[in-house]
Write a protein that holds these residues in place. Structure first.
Motif, PDB file in Angstrom:
ATOM      1  N   ILE A 199       0.865  -1.178   0.000  1.00 16.01           N
ATOM      2  CA  ILE A 199       0.000   0.000   0.000  1.00 16.01           C
ATOM      3  C   ILE A 199       0.900   1.226   0.000  1.00 16.01           C
ATOM      4  O   ILE A 199       1.877   1.287   0.754  1.00 16.01           O
ATOM      5  CB  ILE A 199      -0.923   0.025   1.236  1.00 16.01           C
ATOM      6  N   ALA A 200       0.593   2.198  -0.835  1.00 10.25           N
ATOM      7  CA  ALA A 200       1.384   3.435  -0.882  1.00 10.25           C
ATOM      8  C   ALA A 200       0.439   4.627  -0.954  1.00 10.25           C
ATOM      9  O   ALA A 200      -0.576   4.594  -1.660  1.00 10.25           O
ATOM     10  CB  ALA A 200       2.322   3.430  -2.087  1.00 10.25           C
ATOM     11  N   LEU A 201       0.801   5.679  -0.234  1.00  9.57           N
ATOM     12  CA  LEU A 201       0.016   6.915  -0.225  1.00  9.57           C
ATOM     13  C   LEU A 201       0.980   8.080  -0.430  1.00  9.57           C
ATOM     14  O   LEU A 201       1.566   8.584   0.527  1.00  9.57           O
ATOM     15  CB  LEU A 201      -0.723   7.059   1.113  1.00  9.57           C
ATOM     16  N   PRO A 202       1.202   8.491  -1.677  1.00 10.51           N
ATOM     17  CA  PRO A 202       2.171   9.556  -1.947  1.00 10.51           C
ATOM     18  C   PRO A 202       1.815  10.843  -1.218  1.00 10.51           C
ATOM     19  O   PRO A 202       0.644  11.226  -1.118  1.00 10.51           O
ATOM     20  CB  PRO A 202       2.069   9.737  -3.467  1.00 10.51           C
ATOM     21  N   LYS A 260      -4.699  10.260  -3.917  1.00  9.77           N
ATOM     22  CA  LYS A 260      -4.875   8.899  -4.403  1.00  9.77           C
ATOM     23  C   LYS A 260      -4.121   7.916  -3.498  1.00  9.77           C
ATOM     24  O   LYS A 260      -3.048   8.215  -2.979  1.00  9.77           O
ATOM     25  CB  LYS A 260      -4.361   8.765  -5.841  1.00  9.77           C
ATOM     26  N   LEU A 261      -4.729   6.750  -3.323  1.00 10.19           N
ATOM     27  CA  LEU A 261      -4.116   5.640  -2.604  1.00 10.19           C
ATOM     28  C   LEU A 261      -3.815   4.547  -3.618  1.00 10.19           C
ATOM     29  O   LEU A 261      -4.635   4.261  -4.498  1.00 10.19           O
ATOM     30  CB  LEU A 261      -5.070   5.109  -1.535  1.00 10.19           C
ATOM     31  N   CYS A 297      -9.230   9.140  -2.646  1.00 16.46           N
ATOM     32  CA  CYS A 297      -9.291   9.272  -1.192  1.00 16.46           C
ATOM     33  C   CYS A 297     -10.552   9.988  -0.709  1.00 16.46           C
ATOM     34  O   CYS A 297     -10.881   9.911   0.476  1.00 16.46           O
ATOM     35  CB  CYS A 297      -8.057  10.015  -0.676  1.00 16.46           C
ATOM     36  N   GLN A 298     -11.261  10.693  -1.595  1.00 15.33           N
ATOM     37  CA  GLN A 298     -12.477  11.392  -1.172  1.00 15.33           C
ATOM     38  C   GLN A 298     -13.703  10.495  -1.233  1.00 15.33           C
ATOM     39  O   GLN A 298     -14.576  10.565  -0.370  1.00 15.33           O
ATOM     40  CB  GLN A 298     -12.695  12.633  -2.053  1.00 15.33           C
ATOM     41  N   ALA A 355       9.113   1.952 -12.087  1.00 10.82           N
ATOM     42  CA  ALA A 355       9.117   3.308 -11.535  1.00 10.82           C
ATOM     43  C   ALA A 355       8.139   4.152 -12.332  1.00 10.82           C
ATOM     44  O   ALA A 355       8.215   4.208 -13.571  1.00 10.82           O
ATOM     45  CB  ALA A 355      10.522   3.903 -11.595  1.00 10.82           C
ATOM     46  N   TRP A 356       7.236   4.826 -11.618  1.00  9.58           N
ATOM     47  CA  TRP A 356       6.171   5.585 -12.267  1.00  9.58           C
ATOM     48  C   TRP A 356       6.080   6.957 -11.623  1.00  9.58           C
ATOM     49  O   TRP A 356       5.861   7.070 -10.414  1.00  9.58           O
ATOM     50  CB  TRP A 356       4.861   4.820 -12.126  1.00  9.58           C
ATOM     51  N   ASN A 357       6.287   8.007 -12.402  1.00  5.77           N
ATOM     52  CA  ASN A 357       6.180   9.372 -11.904  1.00  5.77           C
ATOM     53  C   ASN A 357       4.730   9.832 -12.057  1.00  5.77           C
ATOM     54  O   ASN A 357       4.216   9.943 -13.177  1.00  5.77           O
ATOM     55  CB  ASN A 357       7.111  10.306 -12.683  1.00  5.77           C
ATOM     56  N   THR A 358       4.073  10.102 -10.935  1.00  7.17           N
ATOM     57  CA  THR A 358       2.640  10.441 -10.968  1.00  7.17           C
ATOM     58  C   THR A 358       2.390  11.832 -11.511  1.00  7.17           C
ATOM     59  O   THR A 358       1.255  12.165 -11.869  1.00  7.17           O
ATOM     60  CB  THR A 358       2.041  10.331  -9.560  1.00  7.17           C
TER      61      THR A 358
END
Length: 434
Positions: free
Chosen positions: A154-157, A162-163, A177-178, A212-215
């Protein structure tokens, strides 16, 4: 990465009432209270005795309709989450029946195992708790459903709404997240072993590669080099480290010139897979299937100590203050502290009755440190630090392999069925409202 939009949202449950609701029963002539009902095990529909406490003396008596007695709904967040809601809104925990009738006494801290599997036939009349947790300082906000296999990461930048969740179903799901809805699915073609966020980057470990993904820029990179599944990822001293199935720890550095990650080092020493990594005080700590923890100097990338006190796989390592915490399938949590010489020694061992899978730490609503510890008995236990006094328990249908801390007192758990749950610490004001 290809991002597929989806409207699939699994946060729905069928709401069923307990007992008959469309039948007419003759009015009772017996005003005695059913002692089986008081004990929580009456199964007669209709019953010849009252399923309610007698009225107070001096007040007129009335006969409660049977339909009113047998159609109570258990207000529990685990069984009736309702429509999608904002995560900041705390749902009430289980309490009295919806019509003011006192439910039967529950056995304290005893969770109904049939409720956990979704097939308890007693409903509100069950003697055991129908709840996904025990504890009065945190609450379940909402479950998130969609993964088909165990949630492994699980990652939460930071700064994102977004989760991200990764699973052995070979997908990364993106959650709003809303609303709590899944807004996208990234299919990677391999089991997700781990995932972290660092700045705008999401790093995902899969067999034989790190994605690797740059959001922010939608840059999509694949870092080659790993042999086998990538089990753990961490960032330290401006390098990305990956724990690999073959026992290696690989490192990359980001090159701004080429907008890419270049190989920086390969750390050898573990005999079996590296399944956990953490960075603290310019040290890299690695837990392995070879039952050891290795301590690496982040400046020289040399191993400076090997910890051998665990007798089984070291599943998770965590830095807290000046301490290192580790958990293992040997059913222990060990607390390590540095001696005057700088080497680590065990200063405390906490024993459990089951193998341990993952550790996470965060402050509660009063800023007190709390340790979350997941076991292979499908329970996450919450402990105050440093006392290890138990604060509560979280129950799941299967093992919780992934935990993540979020802002505003939020935290997340992901289990072996593919379900995520969103939790929140309660403030004093919120607890008083409940």
């Amino acid at each position: 990465m290809d991002l597929e939009s989806t409207e699939r949202y699994g946060n729905k449950r069928i709401h069923q009432r307990i007992g008959p609701s469309n039948h007419s029963f003759p009015e009772r002539t017996n005003n005695r209270v059913c002692h089986h009902w008081r004990a929580g095990r009456c199964n007669r529909h209709p019953c010849n005795y009252l399923h309610a406490e007698p009225p107070i003396d001096g007040q007129p008596k009335r006969h409660q309709p049977a339909a009113e007695q047998h159609s109570l709904v258990w207000k529990n967040p685990g069984t009736n989450p309702g429509p999608a809601s904002k995560w900041g809104k705390v749902r009430p925990g289980p309490g009295a029946g919806s019509l003011g009738v006192r439910p039967p006494q529950k056995a304290p801290d005893r969770i109904c195992k049939f409720f956990l599997t979704g097939n308890c036939t007693y409903g509100e009349r069950c003697r055991f708790l129908h709840s996904w947790f025990v504890g009065d300082s945190f609450s379940l906000l909402t479950p998130l459903q969609g993964h088909q296999k165990v949630v492994t990461a699980i990652a939460l930048p930071a700064g994102s709404d977004k989760l991200y969740s990764g699973s052995k179903d070979e997908s990364v799901r993106v959650w709003d997240c809303q609303t709590g809805q899944c807004v996208g699915v990234v299919n990677l073609g391999g089991e997700i072993g781990c995932m972290i966020s660092e700045g705008p980057w999401i790093f995902v470990g899969i067999p034989n590669a790190v994605k690797a993904w740059n959001t922010q820029t939608a840059t999509d990179l694949s870092l080659s080099g790993p042999t086998g599944q990538v089990y753990a990822l961490v960032v330290g001293n401006e390098m990305l480290f990956a724990g690999i199935q073959d026992g290696q720890i690989l490192a990359w550095k980001f090159s701004a010139v080429g907008n890419c990650f270049e190989p920086a080092a390969s750390l050898s020493g573990h005999r079996l897979g590296v399944v956990s990594l953490v960075v603290g005080a310019m040290r890299l700590y690695s837990g392995s299937m070879d039952n050891t923890i290795r301590v690496w100097d982040l400046t020289t990338l040399q191993c400076i100590q090997t910890l051998t006190d665990h007798t089984s796989v070291v599943m998770s390592v965590l830095c807290w203050d000046q301490f290192l915490l580790s958990c293992s399938l040997d059913q222990t949590i060990k607390v390590w502290v540095a001696t005057e010489s700088g080497s680590l020694e065990v200063t405390y061992t906490h024993n459990e009755e089951h193998g341990l899978l993952a550790l996470s730490g965060m402050p509660d609503a009063q800023a007190k440190p709390v340790l979350l510890c997941s076991g292979n008995d499908n329970v996450v236990r919450l402990y105050d630090l440093p006392s290890f006094n138990e604060r509560g328990k979280i129950f799941s249908k299967d093992e919780v392999r992934a935990m993540q801390v979020g802002p505003g007192g939020l935290f997340f758990t992901g289990d072996g069925t593919g379900e995520l749950k969103v939790w929140q610490w309660l403030t004093n004001e919120t607890q008083s409202m409940n």
